[in-house]
Design an enzyme around this catalytic site. Structure first.
Site, mmCIF file in Angstrom:
data_model
loop_
_atom_site.group_PDB
_atom_site.id
_atom_site.type_symbol
_atom_site.label_atom_id
_atom_site.label_comp_id
_atom_site.label_asym_id
_atom_site.label_seq_id
_atom_site.Cartn_x
_atom_site.Cartn_y
_atom_site.Cartn_z
ATOM 1 N N ASP A 9 0.859 -1.187 0.000
ATOM 2 C CA ASP A 9 0.000 0.000 0.000
ATOM 3 C C ASP A 9 0.896 1.237 0.000
ATOM 4 O O ASP A 9 1.716 1.422 0.897
ATOM 5 C CB ASP A 9 -0.901 -0.009 1.233
ATOM 6 C CG ASP A 9 -1.986 1.058 1.163
ATOM 7 O OD1 ASP A 9 -2.084 1.737 0.121
ATOM 8 O OD2 ASP A 9 -2.745 1.209 2.142
ATOM 9 N N ASP A 102 -3.099 2.611 -6.078
ATOM 10 C CA ASP A 102 -2.000 2.697 -5.106
ATOM 11 C C ASP A 102 -1.852 1.473 -4.220
ATOM 12 O O ASP A 102 -1.208 1.539 -3.175
ATOM 13 C CB ASP A 102 -2.175 3.940 -4.228
ATOM 14 C CG ASP A 102 -3.479 3.924 -3.442
ATOM 15 O OD1 ASP A 102 -4.316 3.018 -3.680
ATOM 16 O OD2 ASP A 102 -3.680 4.823 -2.612
ATOM 17 N N GLU A 103 -2.412 0.332 -4.613
ATOM 18 C CA GLU A 103 -2.199 -0.877 -3.813
ATOM 19 C C GLU A 103 -2.115 -2.108 -4.705
ATOM 20 O O GLU A 103 -2.747 -2.188 -5.753
ATOM 21 C CB GLU A 103 -3.274 -1.041 -2.734
ATOM 22 C CG GLU A 103 -4.672 -1.260 -3.236
ATOM 23 C CD GLU A 103 -5.642 -1.575 -2.110
ATOM 24 O OE1 GLU A 103 -5.228 -2.190 -1.108
ATOM 25 O OE2 GLU A 103 -6.821 -1.216 -2.247
#
Length: 393
Positions: A9, A102-103
C-alpha cells in the site's frame, strides 16, 4: 505449502506524489481535493490527527483542521507514478494484482525455497522507494485478507510478517472494522449485540452470522478466522470493456451519432463503477459504409466518471470522423483497467455531483440501466442485435 501473499500500500499516495514535486509540503497538514464544496480525495497524516478523512466534505475538513493547505490534485501525475510502480513490481514479482491505483497484491508462494519471502519483499519495497521516491507499507501473510489488515496495522508500526501459526492471535484483539468487508452498517449491527473484536466474531457460529446479515455472513466468519482462499488475479493492461452499435441504415447525422456515443459511455461507465473498475485508455471506433474501419485512442487519468469519459469520447470522435461519408458502425472501448472505487473526479466535483452519481447508480442497479439516463444519451437503446458488450484479457 502455505501461500505467501504480500499486500503493498503506497502511503497517502496522492499526498506523497505532491510532496515529491514540492518539498515545501513536507510535514504540514495537507488535503488533496476540490474546492469549498468538494470532498477530500486524500490527506496527510498531519491532517488525519485532527480527524480529517478521505471522502469528507472539504468544508468539514477545514473546520477540523483550519491550518491545512488544500490542493486540487494532479491525477495525471498520480497515474504516471502508479504506472512506474507497476512496472517495477511486475519486473520482479511472479504474480501481481493491481488492486487500485495505489495498492497491489503479490503471490510469492515458494520463494522461501530460494530466498526468504520477507527479505525479498523488503528489497522490492526499498527499490520502489529508491526509484520513485514514494513511501510504502507492506505486509506478508498467508492470504489477501490478513495481508491487507497487516498493512493497515503496519502503517503505525512497521512492515509486518504474519506467519500462519500467528494469524489468529494477530487478528483477535483488532476491531471488526479492520476486516475489509465490514462497513458502517455491519459494524453498527454487530456492535449492538456486543461483537466488536475479531475474536468475538470468530467465535460466533457461522450460521448465526448468515441469518443476521445474509449471504455474506459465512464469508465474514471465514475472514474473522483468517480464512481466505481468494487468488491473486494477475494484472494486465489488456483488460477492456467495450460496446458497438451497428445501424440498420447507414447515417451521416453527426448529432445522432454523438447522442448514441454519449449513451454508450453512460452504460459502460456505470458498468465500470458497478464492478469497481477504473479506465486509463479510451478508444473510439468507426466503420464507414464501404467497410473502411478507423480507430483513435487517448490516455486519461484513471476514472469511471461519465462526464469525463464523455468529453474524451466526443473529442476523439470529432478528430476521427473527417471523411463525412455515411457510417454503418460506431464503438467505444475502455481499456487499461485497474480495480478502484474513485468513482468520479474528486478533485473537481462537488458533494452534489457525488450524490447525483450515487443516486443514479442505485436506481440503475435496482430498476435497470434505462431507469434513469441523461437526456443526450437516451437515444441509445442497446439490444442483443445492435450491441456487443465484452471484457477482454
Amino acid at each position: 505449502m502455505s501461500r505467501a501473499i504480500v499486500h503493498i500500500d503506497m502511503n497517502t499516495f496522492f499526498v506523497s506524489c505532491e510532496r515529491l514535486t514540492n518539498s515545501e509540503l513536507n510535514g504540514i497538514p495537507l488535503i488533496i481535493g476540490g474546492g469549498d464544496r468538494g470532498v477530500v480525495a486524500s490527506c496527510s497524516y498531519e491532517a488525519r490527527k485532527f480527524g480529517v478523512r478521505s471522502a469528507m466534505p472539504i468544508h468539514m475538513a477545514m473546520k477540523l483542521c483550519p491550518q491545512a493547505k488544500i490542493m486540487k490534485g494532479d491525477m495525471e501525475l498520480y497515474s504516471r507514478l502508479s504506472h512506474d510502480i507497476t512496472e517495477i513490481i511486475q519486473e520482479k514479482a511472479p504474480v501481481v494484482e493491481k488492486a487500485s491505483i495505489d495498492e497491489f497484491y503479490l503471490d510469492i508462494t515458494g520463494m522461501d525455497k530460494f530466498y526468504g519471502s520477507y527479505r525479498w519483499t523488503d528489497e522490492l519495497a526499498q527499490r520502489i522507494t529508491k526509484e520513485t521516491g514514494l513511501p510504502l507499507t507492506f505486509a506478508l501473510s498467508v492470504n489477501k485478507t490478513v495481508s491487507k489488515i497487516g498493512t493497515g496495522e503496519g502503517k503505525q508500526k512497521q512492515n509486518l510478517e504474519i506467519p500462519e501459526h500467528l494469524v489468529q492471535s494477530f487478528l483477535n484483539p483488532l476491531s471488526i472494522r479492520k476486516i475489509p468487508m465490514v462497513g458502517q452498517k455491519t459494524f453498527e449491527l454487530l456492535s449492538r449485540i456486543g461483537i466488536r473484536t475479531i475474536q468475538t466474531l470468530s467465535e460466533m457460529p457461522a450460521e448465526s452470522l448468515q441469518q443476521m446479515i445474509g449471504k455474506n455472513g459465512t464469508e465474514l466468519w471465514k475472514k474473522a478466522n483468517g480464512i481466505d482462499n481468494t487468488p491473486v488475479e494477475p494484472y494486465t493492461e489488456r483488460k477492456s470493456i467495450s460496446t458497438e452499435h451497428t445501424f440498420s441504415q447507414d447515417t451521416i447525422d453527426v448529432l445522432k451519432l454523438n447522442r448514441i456515443l454519449q449513451g454508450m459511455v453512460e452504460k459502460l461507465a456505470y458498468q465500470l463503477r458497478a464492478e469497481e473498475w477504473l479506465t486509463s485508455t479510451v478508444t473510439v471506433k468507426i466503420r464507414y459504409a464501404n467497410f473502411d474501419t478507423e480507430t483513435k485512442q487517448s490516455r486519461v487519468p484513471y476514472t469511471s466518471a461519465d462526464h469525463i469519459l464523455t468529453q474524451t469520447v466526443t473529442d476523439l470522435f470529432t478528430k476521427l470522423y473527417q471523411r463525412r461519408m455515411r457510417l454503418r458502425l460506431i464503438g467505444v472501448r475502455f481499456s487499461g483497467l485497474v480495480r478502484g472505487t474513485y468513482q468520479i473526479d474528486l478533485f473537481n466535483d462537488t458533494e452534489e455531483m457525488l450524490a447525483l452519481y450515487q443516486a443514479m447508480d442505485r436506481m440503475k442497479t435496482r430498476y435497470g440501466f434505462d431507469a434513469v439516463m441523461r437526456c443526450a444519451g437516451a437515444s441509445f437503446k442497446p439490444n442483443n442485435k445492435d450491441e456487443i458488450l465484452k471484457r477482454k484479457k
